[in-house]
Write an enzyme that holds these catalytic residues in place. Structure first.
Site, PDB file in Angstrom:
ATOM      1  N   ARG A 147       0.852  -1.191   0.000  1.00  0.00           N
ATOM      2  CA  ARG A 147       0.000   0.000   0.000  1.00  0.00           C
ATOM      3  C   ARG A 147       0.885   1.237   0.000  1.00  0.00           C
ATOM      4  O   ARG A 147       1.829   1.308   0.798  1.00  0.00           O
ATOM      5  CB  ARG A 147      -0.881  -0.030   1.249  1.00  0.00           C
ATOM      6  CG  ARG A 147      -1.889   1.085   1.288  1.00  0.00           C
ATOM      7  CD  ARG A 147      -2.625   1.136   2.617  1.00  0.00           C
ATOM      8  NE  ARG A 147      -1.958   2.025   3.546  1.00  0.00           N
ATOM      9  CZ  ARG A 147      -2.522   2.507   4.664  1.00  0.00           C
ATOM     10  NH1 ARG A 147      -3.744   2.142   4.982  1.00  0.00           N
ATOM     11  NH2 ARG A 147      -1.869   3.307   5.462  1.00  0.00           N
ATOM     12  N   TYR A 159      -2.754  11.298   5.893  1.00  0.00           N
ATOM     13  CA  TYR A 159      -3.054   9.992   6.466  1.00  0.00           C
ATOM     14  C   TYR A 159      -2.048   8.952   5.939  1.00  0.00           C
ATOM     15  O   TYR A 159      -1.749   8.913   4.756  1.00  0.00           O
ATOM     16  CB  TYR A 159      -4.485   9.538   6.110  1.00  0.00           C
ATOM     17  CG  TYR A 159      -4.615   8.070   6.342  1.00  0.00           C
ATOM     18  CD1 TYR A 159      -4.742   7.580   7.638  1.00  0.00           C
ATOM     19  CD2 TYR A 159      -4.474   7.158   5.291  1.00  0.00           C
ATOM     20  CE1 TYR A 159      -4.752   6.229   7.886  1.00  0.00           C
ATOM     21  CE2 TYR A 159      -4.491   5.797   5.525  1.00  0.00           C
ATOM     22  CZ  TYR A 159      -4.627   5.342   6.831  1.00  0.00           C
ATOM     23  OH  TYR A 159      -4.616   4.003   7.071  1.00  0.00           O
ATOM     24  N   ASP A 210      -5.098   3.877   0.119  1.00  0.00           N
ATOM     25  CA  ASP A 210      -6.214   4.121   1.036  1.00  0.00           C
ATOM     26  C   ASP A 210      -6.577   5.604   1.009  1.00  0.00           C
ATOM     27  O   ASP A 210      -5.769   6.460   1.401  1.00  0.00           O
ATOM     28  CB  ASP A 210      -5.790   3.704   2.463  1.00  0.00           C
ATOM     29  CG  ASP A 210      -6.951   3.683   3.437  1.00  0.00           C
ATOM     30  OD1 ASP A 210      -8.034   4.195   3.095  1.00  0.00           O
ATOM     31  OD2 ASP A 210      -6.764   3.145   4.553  1.00  0.00           O
ATOM     32  N   HIS A 212      -9.015   6.796   2.721  1.00  0.00           N
ATOM     33  CA  HIS A 212      -9.439   7.048   4.107  1.00  0.00           C
ATOM     34  C   HIS A 212     -10.654   7.975   4.185  1.00  0.00           C
ATOM     35  O   HIS A 212     -10.667   8.947   4.942  1.00  0.00           O
ATOM     36  CB  HIS A 212      -8.254   7.590   4.933  1.00  0.00           C
ATOM     37  CG  HIS A 212      -8.168   6.973   6.289  1.00  0.00           C
ATOM     38  ND1 HIS A 212      -8.416   7.672   7.443  1.00  0.00           N
ATOM     39  CD2 HIS A 212      -7.888   5.709   6.689  1.00  0.00           C
ATOM     40  CE1 HIS A 212      -8.275   6.879   8.488  1.00  0.00           C
ATOM     41  NE2 HIS A 212      -7.958   5.671   8.059  1.00  0.00           N
ATOM     42  N   GLU A 236      -8.971   1.997  -1.595  1.00  0.00           N
ATOM     43  CA  GLU A 236      -9.711   1.711  -0.356  1.00  0.00           C
ATOM     44  C   GLU A 236     -10.481   2.928   0.156  1.00  0.00           C
ATOM     45  O   GLU A 236      -9.970   4.052   0.094  1.00  0.00           O
ATOM     46  CB  GLU A 236      -8.699   1.249   0.703  1.00  0.00           C
ATOM     47  CG  GLU A 236      -9.318   0.970   2.039  1.00  0.00           C
ATOM     48  CD  GLU A 236      -8.274   0.605   3.088  1.00  0.00           C
ATOM     49  OE1 GLU A 236      -7.142   0.234   2.703  1.00  0.00           O
ATOM     50  OE2 GLU A 236      -8.587   0.706   4.274  1.00  0.00           O
ATOM     51  N   GLU A 262     -13.688  -1.211   6.722  1.00  0.00           N
ATOM     52  CA  GLU A 262     -12.977  -1.478   7.979  1.00  0.00           C
ATOM     53  C   GLU A 262     -13.730  -0.896   9.174  1.00  0.00           C
ATOM     54  O   GLU A 262     -13.516  -1.318  10.302  1.00  0.00           O
ATOM     55  CB  GLU A 262     -11.537  -0.953   7.934  1.00  0.00           C
ATOM     56  CG  GLU A 262     -11.431   0.545   7.940  1.00  0.00           C
ATOM     57  CD  GLU A 262      -9.998   1.053   7.788  1.00  0.00           C
ATOM     58  OE1 GLU A 262      -9.201   0.407   7.112  1.00  0.00           O
ATOM     59  OE2 GLU A 262      -9.715   2.124   8.351  1.00  0.00           O
ATOM     60  N   ARG A 283     -13.572  -5.097   3.827  1.00  0.00           N
ATOM     61  CA  ARG A 283     -12.443  -4.749   4.699  1.00  0.00           C
ATOM     62  C   ARG A 283     -12.688  -5.002   6.181  1.00  0.00           C
ATOM     63  O   ARG A 283     -11.797  -4.760   7.000  1.00  0.00           O
ATOM     64  CB  ARG A 283     -12.088  -3.265   4.505  1.00  0.00           C
ATOM     65  CG  ARG A 283     -11.418  -2.961   3.202  1.00  0.00           C
ATOM     66  CD  ARG A 283      -9.941  -3.220   3.236  1.00  0.00           C
ATOM     67  NE  ARG A 283      -9.248  -2.348   4.153  1.00  0.00           N
ATOM     68  CZ  ARG A 283      -8.160  -2.684   4.836  1.00  0.00           C
ATOM     69  NH1 ARG A 283      -7.646  -3.897   4.727  1.00  0.00           N
ATOM     70  NH2 ARG A 283      -7.585  -1.823   5.644  1.00  0.00           N
ATOM     71  N   GLU A 339      -4.311  -7.361   5.336  1.00  0.00           N
ATOM     72  CA  GLU A 339      -3.408  -6.268   5.726  1.00  0.00           C
ATOM     73  C   GLU A 339      -2.473  -6.739   6.841  1.00  0.00           C
ATOM     74  O   GLU A 339      -2.888  -7.458   7.749  1.00  0.00           O
ATOM     75  CB  GLU A 339      -4.237  -5.071   6.219  1.00  0.00           C
ATOM     76  CG  GLU A 339      -3.403  -3.870   6.611  1.00  0.00           C
ATOM     77  CD  GLU A 339      -4.257  -2.677   7.028  1.00  0.00           C
ATOM     78  OE1 GLU A 339      -5.456  -2.868   7.333  1.00  0.00           O
ATOM     79  OE2 GLU A 339      -3.732  -1.552   7.037  1.00  0.00           O
ATOM     80  N   TRP A 402     -11.720  12.085   8.822  1.00  0.00           N
ATOM     81  CA  TRP A 402     -10.284  11.848   8.910  1.00  0.00           C
ATOM     82  C   TRP A 402      -9.912  10.551   8.215  1.00  0.00           C
ATOM     83  O   TRP A 402     -10.521   9.594   8.117  1.00  0.00           O
ATOM     84  CB  TRP A 402      -9.821  11.782  10.375  1.00  0.00           C
ATOM     85  CG  TRP A 402      -8.390  11.372  10.417  1.00  0.00           C
ATOM     86  CD1 TRP A 402      -7.304  12.118  10.082  1.00  0.00           C
ATOM     87  CD2 TRP A 402      -7.866  10.080  10.794  1.00  0.00           C
ATOM     88  NE1 TRP A 402      -6.151  11.379  10.204  1.00  0.00           N
ATOM     89  CE2 TRP A 402      -6.476  10.115  10.624  1.00  0.00           C
ATOM     90  CE3 TRP A 402      -8.482   8.894  11.210  1.00  0.00           C
ATOM     91  CZ2 TRP A 402      -5.649   9.017  10.876  1.00  0.00           C
ATOM     92  CZ3 TRP A 402      -7.683   7.805  11.466  1.00  0.00           C
ATOM     93  CH2 TRP A 402      -6.267   7.873  11.304  1.00  0.00           C
TER      94      TRP A 402
HETATM   95  C1  CS2 Z   1      -6.490   2.022   8.189  1.00  0.00           C
HETATM   96  C2  CS2 Z   1      -6.111   2.181   9.574  1.00  0.00           C
HETATM   97  O1  CS2 Z   1      -5.077   0.227   7.923  1.00  0.00           O
HETATM   98  C3  CS2 Z   1      -5.931   0.903   7.402  1.00  0.00           C
HETATM   99  O2  CS2 Z   1      -6.344   0.736   6.301  1.00  0.00           O
HETATM  100  O3  CS2 Z   1      -7.359   2.821   7.542  1.00  0.00           O
HETATM  101  O4  CS2 Z   1      -4.805   2.634   9.674  1.00  0.00           O
HETATM  102  C4  CS2 Z   1      -7.013   3.074  10.426  1.00  0.00           C
HETATM  103  O5  CS2 Z   1      -6.717   4.406  10.214  1.00  0.00           O
HETATM  104  C5  CS2 Z   1      -6.824   2.703  11.842  1.00  0.00           C
HETATM  105  O6  CS2 Z   1      -7.112   1.350  12.003  1.00  0.00           O
HETATM  106  C6  CS2 Z   1      -7.707   3.535  12.761  1.00  0.00           C
HETATM  107  O7  CS2 Z   1      -7.598   3.077  14.048  1.00  0.00           O
HETATM  108 MG    MG Z   2      -8.004   1.824   5.789  1.00  0.00          MG
END
Ligand code: CS2
Ligand code: MG
Length: 402
Positions: A147, A159, A210, A212, A236, A262, A283, A339, A402
């Site tokens: 990634r 991020y 990602d 995010h 993602e 996620e 996810r 992951e 975020w």
């Molecule tokens: C994430 C995480 O791994 C990922 O794809 O988006 O880093 C996420 O930000 C954290 O799990 C938040 O606690």
């Molecule tokens: Mg993520």
């Protein structure tokens, strides 16, 4: 086999973990992960005040019954706190059942479907060159999927860009830190990162990214389209999945594969996304969606629509989650990718585990149970410290995802 004791152990070997330990009258014990990043104590209270009193005296062998009772019996359904608490109980009970059988957990699920669980690592950098040299390191370690996240020129923080290498931990001690977000700068920059990455690493390395949850569906569709020449493994969380129908617009405009979920925790959260084939990878993880019992159901539902698993495995999911996720990943018919954000050395030492890494894959190992233990005396040396995830704002102060 009766449950005689259940307690939560909080620790912070660099970041916080909440671990549920269940003991039975046969002496067998099981561990579950109850960590919800930045909201740990909400799950601890849910377990200690509302779950554990009921759990004591229950039959540890009736995993399905315990799951259904905790889910239906609460009356208040779903949500990250509830589903993380149920997941912790569920993981611990599967651990106990597999130890009782003297088998690695994946054997109870139906055995191995593959030789190992292919994982992806996290390359990040303050510049494109920096990020690409990280990708090189992962390739040298044997990874087949990476990634890529990179600092965006003009923004102070982005991020996924870590202070150190290998370990990325977004939560910071104390109150939430603020970060500034700007979509135009991001959309201008990201295609260049992947153009250079594809050029340098050739056609076969799986490249992921990602977003995010930062874009609108229209912006996400445009980004997906602009990345098509570089054939990403997945894009993602291009937009928040609170409104699953919004992924229709993205799908209509781009063939870039999409991964999401996620932060989702129930099969119903995925119903539209999966049944309309709006995404390619689910996810959520055994830790986020009520444990192995419910994750199985989500995955098999997704299989009917050729949607694969791409389970969350950030550092805020403890080695206990990783252990269970690897047994699940070794078995699940529609496995996609897992992951693997490495834990720091203290965490790995605190949670001795049977899983191992080789050739870009993790294997859960052959220890009975899920194969992850907790060194409680070490845990007591690393007490919990309040920490929070960042909050994002646009330049004019508008709160953003975020
Ligand atoms: C994430 C995480 O791994 C990922 O794809 O988006 O880093 C996420 O930000 C954290 O799990 C938040 O606690
Ligand atoms: Mg993520």
């Amino acid at each position: 086999m009766k449950i005689t004791e259940a307690r939560v152990i909080l620790s912070s070997p660099g970041r916080n973990f909440a671990t549920l330990k269940i003991t039975t009258d046969t002496g067998l014990t099981g561990l579950g992960d109850a960590t919800l990043n930045g909201r740990e104590k909400a799950v601890v209270a849910y377990l200690e005040e509302h779950v554990i009193p009921w759990l004591l005296g229950q039959d540890a062998e009736r995993i399905e019954h315990v799951w259904q009772s905790l889910y239906k019996g609460a009356y208040w359904r779903r949500g990250p706190v509830t589903m993380t608490a149920i997941a912790a109980v569920d993981m611990a009970l599967w651990d106990i059942k597999a130890k009782q059988a003297g088998l690695p957990l994946y054997q109870l699920l139906g055995g191995a479907s593959r030789t190992g669980v292919t994982v992806y690592g996290h390359a990040n950098g303050k510049s494109i060159d920096d990020c690409l040299s990280e990708v090189e390191n992962y390739v040298a370690m044997g990874y087949q999927a990476v990634r890529l996240q990179c600092a965006i020129p003009g923004l102070d923080k982005a991020y996924g860009v870590a202070k150190g290498k290998l370990y990325y931990e977004p939560a910071e001690r104390g109150l939430p830190p603020m970060e500034t977000w700007s979509t135009p700068e991001y959309l201008d920059f990201i295609p260049e990162l992947f153009a250079q990455a594809r050029k340098q690493f050739g056609p076969h390395l799986k490249l992921l990214h990602d977003v995010h949850h930062r874009l609108t569906p229209q912006e996400a569709a445009a980004l997906g389209k602009s990345l098509e020449p570089f054939r990403l493994g997945w894009l993602e969380d291009p937009t928040p999945a609170d409104n699953p129908e919004s992924f229709r617009l993205i799908r209509q405009h781009t063939t870039t594969p999409i991964a999401t979920g996620e932060v989702l925790n129930h099969l119903q959260d995925f119903r539209v996304l999966v049944s309309e084939q709006l995404i390619d990878y689910v996810r959520t993880s055994v830790q986020r969606c009520g444990g192995l019992t419910h994750m199985r159901q989500i995955a098999l539902f997704a299989d009917a629509f050729q949607v694969r698993t791409g389970c969350h495995g950030a550092t805020d999911l403890s080695p206990v989650t990783m252990g269970v996720a690897l047994h699940f990943g070794l078995w699940v018919p529609n496995f996609g990718l897992q992951e693997y954000m490495r834990h720091n050395e203290e965490t790995d030492a605190m949670f001795p585990h049977a899983y191992t890494f080789a050739d870009g894959m993790l294997h859960p190992g052959e220890a009975p149970g899920h194969g992850v233990e907790l060194d409680e005396s070490m845990a007591s040396e690393y007490p919990y410290q309040a920490a929070s995830l960042p909050v994002a704002q646009l330049r004019d102060g508008t709160a953003w995802s975020w």
